[in-house]
Every structure is written in structure tokens, then in C-alpha cells.
Design a protein around this motif. Structure first.
Motif, PDB file in Angstrom:
ATOM      1  N   ASP A 160       0.823  -1.213   0.000  1.00 54.02           N
ATOM      2  CA  ASP A 160       0.000   0.000   0.000  1.00 54.02           C
ATOM      3  C   ASP A 160       0.857   1.263   0.000  1.00 54.02           C
ATOM      4  OD1 ASP A 160       0.959   0.020   2.576  1.00 54.02           O
ATOM      5  OD2 ASP A 160      -1.008   0.068   3.544  1.00 54.02           O
ATOM      6  N   LEU A 161       2.045   1.152  -0.545  1.00 56.48           N
ATOM      7  CA  LEU A 161       2.950   2.295  -0.618  1.00 56.48           C
ATOM      8  C   LEU A 161       2.509   3.279  -1.700  1.00 56.48           C
ATOM      9  CD1 LEU A 161       6.346   0.404  -0.359  1.00 56.48           C
ATOM     10  CD2 LEU A 161       5.114   1.593   1.464  1.00 56.48           C
ATOM     11  N   GLU A 162       2.917   4.536  -1.540  1.00 54.17           N
ATOM     12  CA  GLU A 162       2.599   5.559  -2.538  1.00 54.17           C
ATOM     13  C   GLU A 162       3.407   5.391  -3.819  1.00 54.17           C
ATOM     14  OE1 GLU A 162       2.464   9.663  -1.423  1.00 54.17           O
ATOM     15  OE2 GLU A 162       1.639   9.195   0.547  1.00 54.17           O
ATOM     16  N   LEU A 163       4.587   4.776  -3.716  1.00 51.04           N
ATOM     17  CA  LEU A 163       5.465   4.641  -4.872  1.00 51.04           C
ATOM     18  C   LEU A 163       6.263   3.355  -4.771  1.00 51.04           C
ATOM     19  CD1 LEU A 163       6.607   6.100  -7.433  1.00 51.04           C
ATOM     20  CD2 LEU A 163       8.393   7.002  -5.932  1.00 51.04           C
ATOM     21  N   PHE A 164       6.254   2.595  -5.862  1.00 51.78           N
ATOM     22  CA  PHE A 164       7.099   1.407  -5.958  1.00 51.78           C
ATOM     23  C   PHE A 164       7.294   1.090  -7.428  1.00 51.78           C
ATOM     24  CE2 PHE A 164       2.769  -0.173  -5.535  1.00 51.78           C
ATOM     25  CZ  PHE A 164       2.676  -1.208  -6.449  1.00 51.78           C
ATOM     26  N   GLY A 165       8.174   0.160  -7.702  1.00 47.88           N
ATOM     27  CA  GLY A 165       8.463  -0.188  -9.081  1.00 47.88           C
ATOM     28  C   GLY A 165       8.202  -1.649  -9.368  1.00 47.88           C
ATOM     29  N   ILE A 166       8.155  -1.943 -10.657  1.00 48.75           N
ATOM     30  CA  ILE A 166       8.034  -3.326 -11.111  1.00 48.75           C
ATOM     31  C   ILE A 166       9.254  -3.630 -11.973  1.00 48.75           C
ATOM     32  CG2 ILE A 166       6.624  -5.030 -12.306  1.00 48.75           C
ATOM     33  CD1 ILE A 166       4.231  -3.208 -11.757  1.00 48.75           C
ATOM     34  N   CYS A 167       9.877  -4.754 -11.694  1.00 50.42           N
ATOM     35  CA  CYS A 167      11.133  -5.129 -12.347  1.00 50.42           C
ATOM     36  C   CYS A 167      10.990  -6.493 -13.025  1.00 50.42           C
ATOM     37  CB  CYS A 167      12.258  -5.235 -11.318  1.00 50.42           C
ATOM     38  SG  CYS A 167      12.472  -3.784 -10.290  1.00 50.42           S
ATOM     39  N   ASP A 168      11.835  -6.703 -14.014  1.00 46.92           N
ATOM     40  CA  ASP A 168      11.978  -8.000 -14.669  1.00 46.92           C
ATOM     41  C   ASP A 168      13.424  -8.087 -15.114  1.00 46.92           C
ATOM     42  OD1 ASP A 168      11.810 -10.384 -15.974  1.00 46.92           O
ATOM     43  OD2 ASP A 168      10.320  -9.741 -17.443  1.00 46.92           O
ATOM     44  N   ASP A 169      14.194  -8.890 -14.409  1.00 45.96           N
ATOM     45  CA  ASP A 169      15.635  -8.968 -14.651  1.00 45.96           C
ATOM     46  C   ASP A 169      16.004  -9.824 -15.854  1.00 45.96           C
ATOM     47  OD1 ASP A 169      15.916  -7.399 -12.382  1.00 45.96           O
ATOM     48  OD2 ASP A 169      16.273  -9.124 -11.073  1.00 45.96           O
ATOM     49  N   LYS A 170      15.036 -10.478 -16.472  1.00 52.01           N
ATOM     50  CA  LYS A 170      15.265 -11.316 -17.661  1.00 52.01           C
ATOM     51  C   LYS A 170      16.249 -12.455 -17.386  1.00 52.01           C
ATOM     52  CE  LYS A 170      12.583  -8.917 -20.251  1.00 52.01           C
ATOM     53  NZ  LYS A 170      11.235  -9.386 -20.444  1.00 52.01           N
ATOM     54  N   ASN A 171      16.329 -12.880 -16.138  1.00 49.68           N
ATOM     55  CA  ASN A 171      17.248 -13.961 -15.784  1.00 49.68           C
ATOM     56  C   ASN A 171      16.484 -15.257 -15.542  1.00 49.68           C
ATOM     57  OD1 ASN A 171      15.945 -13.419 -13.431  1.00 49.68           O
ATOM     58  ND2 ASN A 171      17.758 -12.958 -12.241  1.00 49.68           N
ATOM     59  N   ALA A 172      15.389 -15.443 -16.282  1.00 48.37           N
ATOM     60  CA  ALA A 172      14.523 -16.615 -16.181  1.00 48.37           C
ATOM     61  C   ALA A 172      13.657 -16.586 -14.929  1.00 48.37           C
ATOM     62  CB  ALA A 172      15.321 -17.917 -16.251  1.00 48.37           C
TER      63      ALA A 172
END
Length: 161
Positions: A14-26
Motif C-alpha cells: 500500500d505504498l505511494e510509490l514502488f516499481g516493477i522489475c523483470d531482470d530477464k534472468n529466467a
């Protein structure tokens, strides 16, 4: 196919700001709060809704399942929201591929769950290399909405309203 599989969902955030990642390492896509330089998409949640991120690619739909059909990286849900998210890190010719993956995932979702329970339905094509908003052809937007009843955005900022 269970898009609510607890093995694929992260704890609510429930944070005001966060990110979404995809490291492409399977490994599958994930949320992050500490390393903005790794974020492909930024989520702005000023009203602090309780959101749940679910990894779709490599979890809800595993690599060897549904071969030949695309799937997006993940989705964010709340009681009122469902956002399908495709993450890219490419210089050119990525938008149509991302839209195709989003469309395929939305179809999978509708085949197994009721999308109409959500008030806000959006699909985001996000690119780490193109953080600015990309205007999509109005006809493409309209076609996407008429077919799926989901709004489409090509941008790396996901704003929860």
C-alpha cells in the motif's frame, strides 16, 4: 489456469510509490521499493490502495505452457482495479509485441475469471528505454477497448486512481 494462485502473488503493498522489475534472468517479474534504477514501470499509488502484484509469465503461465501464445509479465489488482502489465527493455519495434502479449493474457484471464468485477481495467505496455508516454493511434485504442473492455496505455507510469 488460476490468476489468483498464492504461489504467484506477492504480499499486498500500500505504498505511494514502488516499481516493477523483470531482470530477464529466467525469474519472474516482481515489485521493488529500494532500487528505482532497476524499475521498468513505476507505480504511483497516492491514495495508498492495497494492491497485489501477481507474476503471470513464468508463474501463472509457465514457460512450457500455452506455447505459441503470449502472456504479459504480471498484473496488479485491488478490490476495484486490475492492471495487466507487459515489461520491455528494447529500443525499437516493441509496441505491437507488447500489445499482443497483453491481449493474449486478457483473453486467458477472461476464460478463467470474471473481469467485470473490476471497476478500473487497464493494460500497460512499459519500456525501460522509453519512459515517456507514447501516444497510441486512437483507432488502436478504440479497437483494443471494444474487443477487451480494457483501456490501453503505452507508458512506464502506472497511476492508480
Amino acid at each position: 489456469m488460476n490468476f489468483y494462485d498464492v504461489a504467484c502473488t506477492e504480499p499486498p503493498i500500500d505504498l505511494e510509490l514502488f516499481g516493477i522489475c523483470d531482470d530477464k534472468n529466467a525469474e519472474r517479474a516482481y515489485t521493488d521499493t529500494g532500487k528505482p534504477e532497476n524499475w521498468i514501470a513505476k507505480v504511483e499509488n497516492k491514495k495508498k490502495y492495497t494492491l497485489t502484484f501477481t507474476a503471470i509469465d513464468k508463474c501463472v503461465i509457465k514457460d512450457k505452457e500455452e506455447e505459441g501464445r503470449g502472456r504479459c509479465d504480471g498484473m496488479i489488482t485491488s478490490d476495484d482495479h486490475i492492471f495487466f502489465i507487459e515489461l520491455k527493455d528494447e529500443k525499437k519495434d516493441w509496441i505491437q509485441d507488447a500489445i499482443s502479449q497483453l491481449e493474449s493474457t486478457i483473453t486467458f484471464f477472461k476464460d478463467h475469471h470474471d473481469i467485470e468485477i473490476f471497476k478500473y481495467k487497464k493494460a500497460y505496455a512499459c519500456n525501460k528505454r522509453k519512459k515517456i508516454f507514447k501516444v497510441i493511434d486512437n483507432e488502436e485504442n478504440l479497437r483494443f477497448f471494444r474487443k477487451h473492455k480494457v483501456r490501453l496505455d503505452v507508458q512506464a507510469e502506472i497511476i492508480v486512481v
